[in-house]
Scaffold this motif. Structure first.
Motif, mmCIF file in Angstrom:
data_model
loop_
_atom_site.group_PDB
_atom_site.id
_atom_site.type_symbol
_atom_site.label_atom_id
_atom_site.label_comp_id
_atom_site.label_asym_id
_atom_site.label_seq_id
_atom_site.Cartn_x
_atom_site.Cartn_y
_atom_site.Cartn_z
ATOM 1 N N UNK A 158 0.821 -1.209 0.000
ATOM 2 C CA UNK A 158 0.000 0.000 0.000
ATOM 3 C C UNK A 158 0.855 1.260 0.000
ATOM 4 N N UNK A 159 2.056 1.184 0.565
ATOM 5 C CA UNK A 159 2.933 2.359 0.604
ATOM 6 C C UNK A 159 3.500 2.707 -0.758
ATOM 7 N N UNK A 160 3.369 1.813 -1.743
ATOM 8 C CA UNK A 160 3.839 2.134 -3.093
ATOM 9 C C UNK A 160 2.842 2.989 -3.860
ATOM 10 N N UNK A 195 8.133 7.888 -11.509
ATOM 11 C CA UNK A 195 7.718 9.188 -12.035
ATOM 12 C C UNK A 195 8.850 9.838 -12.827
ATOM 13 N N UNK A 196 8.495 10.879 -13.554
ATOM 14 C CA UNK A 196 9.511 11.646 -14.269
ATOM 15 C C UNK A 196 10.491 12.285 -13.287
ATOM 16 N N UNK A 197 9.979 12.673 -12.125
ATOM 17 C CA UNK A 197 10.822 13.278 -11.099
ATOM 18 C C UNK A 197 11.923 12.293 -10.679
ATOM 19 N N UNK A 242 7.137 7.726 -7.176
ATOM 20 C CA UNK A 242 6.278 6.696 -7.765
ATOM 21 C C UNK A 242 5.091 7.338 -8.468
ATOM 22 N N UNK A 243 4.947 7.025 -9.739
ATOM 23 C CA UNK A 243 3.794 7.513 -10.494
ATOM 24 C C UNK A 243 2.600 6.572 -10.350
ATOM 25 N N UNK A 244 2.882 5.273 -10.352
ATOM 26 C CA UNK A 244 1.811 4.289 -10.208
ATOM 27 C C UNK A 244 2.342 3.130 -9.375
ATOM 28 N N UNK A 276 9.379 11.037 -0.076
ATOM 29 C CA UNK A 276 10.111 10.600 -1.276
ATOM 30 C C UNK A 276 9.322 9.605 -2.117
ATOM 31 N N UNK A 277 8.611 8.685 -1.478
ATOM 32 C CA UNK A 277 7.857 7.688 -2.243
ATOM 33 C C UNK A 277 6.774 8.342 -3.090
#
Length: 340
Positions: free
Chosen positions: A245-247, A313-315, A265-267, A260-261
């Motif tokens: 769930x933390x993802x 993510x792009x970041x 993380x985008x998805x 940071x997560x």
């Protein structure tokens, strides 16, 4: 009677564990080093899952799968995925035949290479999505539907797909839905110096004897059943749920949007990731002669379970953050049971 039954069960478990050790040894006669990779492959087999093998050319991905097939008494088929490969080349096709006694014509289904126990989908990302998708039903339902008829696949059924992560030209990335069907994404790295010397010595001399078959299909099915019975405590179930769930960037388990997560993380991973982590941890425990899952089992398998289920993510890409660093942060953000 109860004592005799328990003794027989314990004897059967001991035979199972001994057979796994023998299988490891037979594979090790051909595959030098790569102990963790071999273990993860066996974990997939025991957990009744499928594996995606990633590594640059020449690291023995195909040889590893062929060696596993030779060390088991299972039917094995290899399909080289190419841009012109069609779904019918994998699933099979209907052919028109004639009954010479009556002169009547009829369609007969010619089964494709998917009807096997171990299917090697070599360089799976070199074929278009419509052909990649031909494996979806078989990986999830262990069956194939053709011309309105559903046909069960042989058991055990194990798909091992390979792909080269550094080549982009002429490749077709696997859809997220199909990636999610792989239990583990196994990364094969370069061998160490001593292992590489052993490889050079062993492959440039006389012919190497093939591994001796030491497991049959019925034994593997029994092992897969035994994996489901390996114990896992309620607190570890909760720990796995928190990790998955933390993802998810929008999930309440992730914390603030500034974490940071949430930025990396985008998805995130879905519930199938949690199921995969539980089964893989159980299989690892059995492979290490234990009948209960430990926190070490979960930590060891978190990366291969989530590597292909998290979209960065792009970041994260712009900052050079890879999946390994994301997993490290995930472990830091979700304390193990008893460490809260």
């Amino acid at each position: 009677m109860e004592t005799e039954t328990r003794t027989a069960t314990e004897s059967g478990i001991e035979q199972t564990l001994s057979a796994l050790e023998q299988l490891r040894a037979e594979i090790g006669r051909v595959i030098v080093g790569q102990r963790e990779v071999v273990d993860q492959l066996l974990i997939c087999l025991l957990a009744r899952g499928h594996a995606l093998l990633e590594g640059v050319p020449g690291l023995g991905k195909t040889l590893l799968v062929k060696t596993l097939a030779e060390a088991t008494e299972l039917d094995f088929k290899r399909v080289q995925f190419t841009p012109d490969l069609m779904p019918g080349d994998i699933l099979g096709t209907e052919i028109l035949e004639e009954d010479h006694s009556t002169g009547k014509r009829f369609f007969k289904f010619q089964r494709g290479p998917i009807f096997t126990n171990i299917l090697l989908a070599d360089e799976i990302n070199r074929t278009p999505p419509k052909t990649q998708a031909a494996l979806l039903e078989s990986m999830q339902e262990y069956a194939v539907t053709m011309a309105g008829e559903t046909m069960a696949l042989p058991r055990p059924y194990f798909v091992l797909a390979t792909q080269n992560p550094i080549e982009q030209a002429g490749t077709y990335p696997l859809p997220e839905a199909q990636l999610d069907r792989f239990l583990l994404n196994i990364h094969i790295d370069y061998p160490g110096e001593e292992d590489e010397i052993a490889i050079l010595r062993g492959t440039t001399g006389g012919d190497t004897a093939p591994p001796s078959p030491c497991l049959d299909g019925d034994t593997i099915i029994e092992m897969q059943r035994l994996v489901r019975e390996v114990h896992i405590s309620d607190d570890l179930y909760g720990y796995i749920a928190r990790l998955v769930r933390a993802t998810r960037p929008t999930g309440e388990a992730n914390g603030s949007e500034d974490s940071p997560l949430a930025q990396w993380i985008q998805w995130g991973a879905g519930p199938r990731a949690g199921q995969a982590l539980v089964l893989a941890a159980k299989a690892r425990a059995l492979l290490n002669r234990r009948l209960a899952v430990t926190r070490a089992d979960i930590r060891a398998l978190l990366l291969p379970v989530l590597r292909h289920r998290i979209l960065l993510s792009f970041h994260a890409q712009a900052d050079g953050v890879g999946i390994a660093r994301v997993i490290d942060e995930l472990l830091r953000a979700c304390p193990e049971p008893g460490q809260d």
